[in-house]
Design an enzyme around this catalytic site. Structure first.
Site, PDB file in Angstrom:
ATOM      1  N   SER A 170      14.112  -1.856  18.823  1.00 42.14           N
ATOM      2  CA  SER A 170      13.312  -0.625  18.836  1.00 42.14           C
ATOM      3  C   SER A 170      11.846  -0.885  18.533  1.00 42.14           C
ATOM      4  O   SER A 170      11.432  -2.001  18.253  1.00 42.14           O
ATOM      5  CB  SER A 170      13.881   0.369  17.814  1.00 42.14           C
ATOM      6  OG  SER A 170      13.754  -0.146  16.503  1.00 42.14           O
TER       7      SER A 170
ATOM      8  N   TYR B 162      -0.119  -7.682   6.345  1.00 38.50           N
ATOM      9  CA  TYR B 162      -0.241  -9.138   6.157  1.00 38.50           C
ATOM     10  C   TYR B 162      -1.703  -9.570   6.286  1.00 38.50           C
ATOM     11  O   TYR B 162      -2.182 -10.417   5.535  1.00 38.50           O
ATOM     12  CB  TYR B 162       0.626  -9.845   7.193  1.00 38.50           C
ATOM     13  CG  TYR B 162       0.510 -11.354   7.217  1.00 38.50           C
ATOM     14  CD1 TYR B 162       1.149 -12.142   6.262  1.00 38.50           C
ATOM     15  CD2 TYR B 162      -0.223 -12.001   8.216  1.00 38.50           C
ATOM     16  CE1 TYR B 162       1.055 -13.527   6.290  1.00 38.50           C
ATOM     17  CE2 TYR B 162      -0.319 -13.385   8.256  1.00 38.50           C
ATOM     18  CZ  TYR B 162       0.320 -14.139   7.291  1.00 38.50           C
ATOM     19  OH  TYR B 162       0.224 -15.508   7.332  1.00 38.50           O
TER      20      TYR B 162
ATOM     21  N   THR C 226      -4.411  -7.678   0.510  1.00 38.69           N
ATOM     22  CA  THR C 226      -3.177  -8.405   0.171  1.00 38.69           C
ATOM     23  C   THR C 226      -3.343  -9.911   0.332  1.00 38.69           C
ATOM     24  O   THR C 226      -4.228 -10.387   1.034  1.00 38.69           O
ATOM     25  CB  THR C 226      -1.995  -7.976   1.071  1.00 38.69           C
ATOM     26  OG1 THR C 226      -2.244  -8.430   2.408  1.00 38.69           O
ATOM     27  CG2 THR C 226      -1.776  -6.478   1.060  1.00 38.69           C
TER      28      THR C 226
ATOM     29  N   ASP D 116       8.811  -6.707   2.630  1.00 39.92           N
ATOM     30  CA  ASP D 116       9.411  -6.064   3.789  1.00 39.92           C
ATOM     31  C   ASP D 116      10.938  -6.132   3.592  1.00 39.92           C
ATOM     32  O   ASP D 116      11.421  -6.867   2.733  1.00 39.92           O
ATOM     33  CB  ASP D 116       8.953  -6.840   5.038  1.00 39.92           C
ATOM     34  CG  ASP D 116       9.792  -6.556   6.258  1.00 39.92           C
ATOM     35  OD1 ASP D 116       9.967  -5.371   6.583  1.00 39.92           O
ATOM     36  OD2 ASP D 116      10.273  -7.513   6.889  1.00 39.92           O
TER      37      ASP D 116
ATOM     38  N   ASP E 137      13.892  -5.867   6.560  1.00 39.05           N
ATOM     39  CA  ASP E 137      14.574  -6.629   7.622  1.00 39.05           C
ATOM     40  C   ASP E 137      13.945  -7.997   7.854  1.00 39.05           C
ATOM     41  O   ASP E 137      12.749  -8.090   8.119  1.00 39.05           O
ATOM     42  CB  ASP E 137      14.507  -5.853   8.950  1.00 39.05           C
ATOM     43  CG  ASP E 137      15.625  -4.833   9.082  1.00 39.05           C
ATOM     44  OD1 ASP E 137      16.568  -4.898   8.282  1.00 39.05           O
ATOM     45  OD2 ASP E 137      15.556  -3.987   9.985  1.00 39.05           O
TER      46      ASP E 137
ATOM     47  N   ARG F  65      20.148   3.420  19.493  1.00 32.73           N
ATOM     48  CA  ARG F  65      20.387   2.841  18.166  1.00 32.73           C
ATOM     49  C   ARG F  65      21.860   2.670  17.821  1.00 32.73           C
ATOM     50  O   ARG F  65      22.199   1.856  16.977  1.00 32.73           O
ATOM     51  CB  ARG F  65      19.728   3.694  17.076  1.00 32.73           C
ATOM     52  CG  ARG F  65      18.218   3.569  17.044  1.00 32.73           C
ATOM     53  CD  ARG F  65      17.658   4.076  15.739  1.00 32.73           C
ATOM     54  NE  ARG F  65      18.010   3.179  14.656  1.00 32.73           N
ATOM     55  CZ  ARG F  65      17.315   2.099  14.304  1.00 32.73           C
ATOM     56  NH1 ARG F  65      16.227   1.768  14.969  1.00 32.73           N
ATOM     57  NH2 ARG F  65      17.708   1.348  13.297  1.00 32.73           N
TER      58      ARG F  65
ATOM     59  N   ARG G 205      19.048  -5.240   9.705  1.00 33.24           N
ATOM     60  CA  ARG G 205      19.995  -4.127   9.567  1.00 33.24           C
ATOM     61  C   ARG G 205      21.266  -4.484   8.794  1.00 33.24           C
ATOM     62  O   ARG G 205      22.246  -3.762   8.833  1.00 33.24           O
ATOM     63  CB  ARG G 205      20.373  -3.537  10.936  1.00 33.24           C
ATOM     64  CG  ARG G 205      19.257  -2.829  11.668  1.00 33.24           C
ATOM     65  CD  ARG G 205      18.687  -1.596  10.961  1.00 33.24           C
ATOM     66  NE  ARG G 205      19.692  -0.657  10.493  1.00 33.24           N
ATOM     67  CZ  ARG G 205      19.779  -0.197   9.244  1.00 33.24           C
ATOM     68  NH1 ARG G 205      18.945  -0.616   8.318  1.00 33.24           N
ATOM     69  NH2 ARG G 205      20.694   0.672   8.905  1.00 33.24           N
TER      70      ARG G 205
ATOM     71  N   ASP H 258       8.246 -10.882   7.731  1.00 34.96           N
ATOM     72  CA  ASP H 258       8.580 -11.835   8.809  1.00 34.96           C
ATOM     73  C   ASP H 258       7.897 -11.510  10.133  1.00 34.96           C
ATOM     74  O   ASP H 258       7.638 -12.394  10.933  1.00 34.96           O
ATOM     75  CB  ASP H 258      10.103 -11.905   9.027  1.00 34.96           C
ATOM     76  CG  ASP H 258      10.677 -10.606   9.563  1.00 34.96           C
ATOM     77  OD1 ASP H 258      11.514 -10.660  10.475  1.00 34.96           O
ATOM     78  OD2 ASP H 258      10.288  -9.530   9.067  1.00 34.96           O
TER      79      ASP H 258
ATOM     80  N   ARG I 163      23.216  -5.389  20.203  1.00 39.70           N
ATOM     81  CA  ARG I 163      21.863  -5.581  19.651  1.00 39.70           C
ATOM     82  C   ARG I 163      21.367  -6.998  19.946  1.00 39.70           C
ATOM     83  O   ARG I 163      20.247  -7.200  20.409  1.00 39.70           O
ATOM     84  CB  ARG I 163      21.880  -5.428  18.124  1.00 39.70           C
ATOM     85  CG  ARG I 163      21.789  -4.057  17.596  1.00 39.70           C
ATOM     86  CD  ARG I 163      21.964  -4.063  16.076  1.00 39.70           C
ATOM     87  NE  ARG I 163      21.684  -2.735  15.601  1.00 39.70           N
ATOM     88  CZ  ARG I 163      20.488  -2.307  15.186  1.00 39.70           C
ATOM     89  NH1 ARG I 163      19.468  -3.131  15.158  1.00 39.70           N
ATOM     90  NH2 ARG I 163      20.308  -1.066  14.805  1.00 39.70           N
TER      91      ARG I 163
END
EC number: 5.4.2.8
Length: 246
Positions: A180, A220, A225, A13, A15, A135, A22, A208, A142
């Site tokens: 978001s 996950y 996997t 992944d 972020d 955004r 970000r 995460d 944020r």
């Protein structure tokens, strides 16, 4: 140099796993990924579009990883070349899309939260990204919204409402990042990218947001996997060293 471990891929992944949310990956992390690539095949799968992933992992991201999956794999690259693309607009059609967007904008307009900025809905190739605060808020805003959301459950409540209202469209609503959530057809979560990895006997996924409702949950939990839940880029590095480099 020793050969790569055959049949094994480390899939990441973005972020919270390779970068802070970000933010750009650190030079140390990028160096580590280059070293890891000598040992195993590596891939990256993010919910964001390719331009955003490139901002975080570098403009050469499609060449720096053996596989690069943006928008959960709806836009797929292997060895720097495009191998697949899927479109939300074609899948849903404009009428249904408009109904969903109109309702969402009305909901946000009526939402009483401390601040709102702009870009409440971002239309991506394979999904909508919805942000109650907008955004283009600052990093400070944020962080503030994330704290507020944890107490007031703005995103979970909004997702519950949309899920009920648009049950007929068979959509998944997935909360990710700080501000978001993503909206996409069922099955278009990160497991979508696994169709490109069928030649691997072991797919190690690192993410995460692996809890139910998080945008790493489905991949996950997938029987295809081996899932590794991480808390930060440093944790990702430590787990990879233990698994592949010890």
């Amino acid at each position: 140099m020793a050969a790569k471990i055959p049949g094994v891929i480390a899939l990441f992944d973005v972020d919270g796993t390779l970068t802070a949310p970000r933010k750009e990956a650190t030079p140390e992390l990028l160096d580590f990924i280059r070293e890891l690539r000598k040992v195993v095949t590596i891939g990256v799968v993010g919910g964001s579009d390719l331009s955003k992933i490139s901002e975080q992992l570098g403009k050469t991201v499609t060449n720096d990883y053996d596989y690069c999956f943006s928008e959960n794999g709806l836009v797929a690259h292997k060895d720097g070349k495009s191998i697949g693309i899927q479109s939300l607009k074609l899948h849903l059609g404009d009428d249904k899309l408009k109904e969903l967007i109109n309702f969402t904008l009305h909901y946000i307009a009526d939402l009483d939260i401390p601040i709102k900025r702009g870009t409440f809905i971002e239309f991506r190739n394979g999904m909508l990204n919805v942000s109650p605060i907008g955004r283009n808020c600052s990093q400070e805003e944020r962080d503030e919204f994330e704290r507020y959301d944890k107490v007031q459950n703005i995103r979970p409540k909004m997702v519950a409402e949309l899920r009920e209202r648009f049950a007929h469209l068979n959509l998944t609503f997935s909360i990710g990042g700080q501000i978001s959530f993503d909206v996409f057809p069922k099955g278009w979560d990160k497991t979508y990218c696994l169709q490109y990895l069928e030649d691997f006997s072991e797919i190690h996924f690192f993410g995460d947001k692996t809890y139910e409702g998080g945008n790493d949950y489905e991949i996950y939990e997938s029987p295809k996997t081996i899932g590794h839940s991480v808390t930060s880029p440093d944790d990702t590095v430590a787990k990879c060293k233990a698994l592949f480099m010890s």
